[in-house]
Write a protein that holds these residues in place. Structure first.
Motif: not given
Lengths: 161, 114
Positions: B106, B109-110
């Motif tokens: 995550r 991805e951010d």
């Protein structure tokens, strides 16, 4: 006989355990323990992945001795890290490939590595036959892998494969 | 059944119990002292391996002598503890690995979005 007792050694060990726990070798306990052992061995035949083919008694004794020494040594090592307030153990992960594929051998190796303070068996990947180990004080990765290979895996291969 | 232990045996049993309890205690303190999950899982192992082993050994010696028969069911306790520890450990460790991997994915991805 074969259908009633698919795993005679397992049943015998269970009976032995029952008698040790009851601390009695009276006829009643032998009959009761025997019934429990036979029933438990029958139940186990539904979930056991296969028969344990077991050889090399000297290798087994050697493994017990090696494991005992290593448990004592690593207990002392972890204790020294704990009581030293400035110790900064360089913890790290090791991903190592195993030659051992026998499920019982892998289970014993997992127990050994976990029972030794300072190393923990985290995850086994059956597809690639690799295992992820976490080590509390990782000085040299390759040396550590070599130690597992020579001290444990070699003996387990002799016993189970 | 004998009532009084010989001195050397009393000392041996006491040393085993005190050292075993001390190791278990040190392991519990280590659980508090170590900074992250993966390091923490190593400390309590001292209690389940040598700490518990020494206490069980002391128990086996003490009762074998005082009851004047072989008392070895402590061995079964040690075996069970050794065999069951990896099961719970793997459960906890794999849950943590799973969470860490998701969080890591995550985060990257951010990072790629910004």
């Amino acid at each position: 006989m074969k259908r009633l007792l698919p795993y005679p050694v397992l049943a015998a060990l269970l009976l032995l355990m029952w008698l040790v726990l009851q601390q009695s070798i009276g006829l009643g306990q032998i009959l009761l323990g025997g019934a429990v052992a036979v029933a438990a061995a029958l139940a186990a035949s539904a979930i056991l992945p296969g028969r344990v083919r077991f050889r090399g008694l000297t290798s087994l004794l050697q493994l017990v001795a090696v494991a005992g020494i290593d448990i004592i040594r690593s207990n002392i090592a972890v204790l020294l890290i704990l009581i030293n307030p400035r110790a900064e153990p360089s913890a790290g992960f090791i991903k190592m490939e195993l030659q051992l594929t026998n499920q019982f051998g892998l289970a014993v190796l997992a127990c050994l590595l976990t029972a030794t303070p300072g190393s923990a068996w985290l995850e086994y990947d059956g597809e690639h036959n690799t295992v992820l180990i976490h080590v509390l004080d990782l000085a040299d990765k390759d040396e550590w892998i070599a130690t597992v290979r020579h001290r444990y895996e070699r003996l387990l291969l002799e016993i189970f494969q | 059944m004998i009532d009084e232990l010989p001195l050397w045996l009393a000392i041996l049993v006491s040393v085993c119990v005190v050292v075993g309890a001390g190791l278990t205690m040190a392991g519990c303190l280590g659980l508090v002292r170590f900074p992250d999950f993966y390091r923490r899982i190593h400390a309590p192992t001292m209690g389940t391996s040598m700490g518990g082993g020494l206490i069980l050994l002391a128990s086996a010696i003490f009762f074998t002598v005082t009851e004047q028969r072989l008392v070895i069911h402590e061995l079964v306790i040690f075996l069970f503890v050794t065999v069951t520890t990896p099961v719970t450990l793997m459960l906890l460790a794999r849950a943590t690995l799973f969470r860490d991997r998701i969080e890591e994915a995550r985060e990257t991805e951010d990072g790629s979005r910004q």
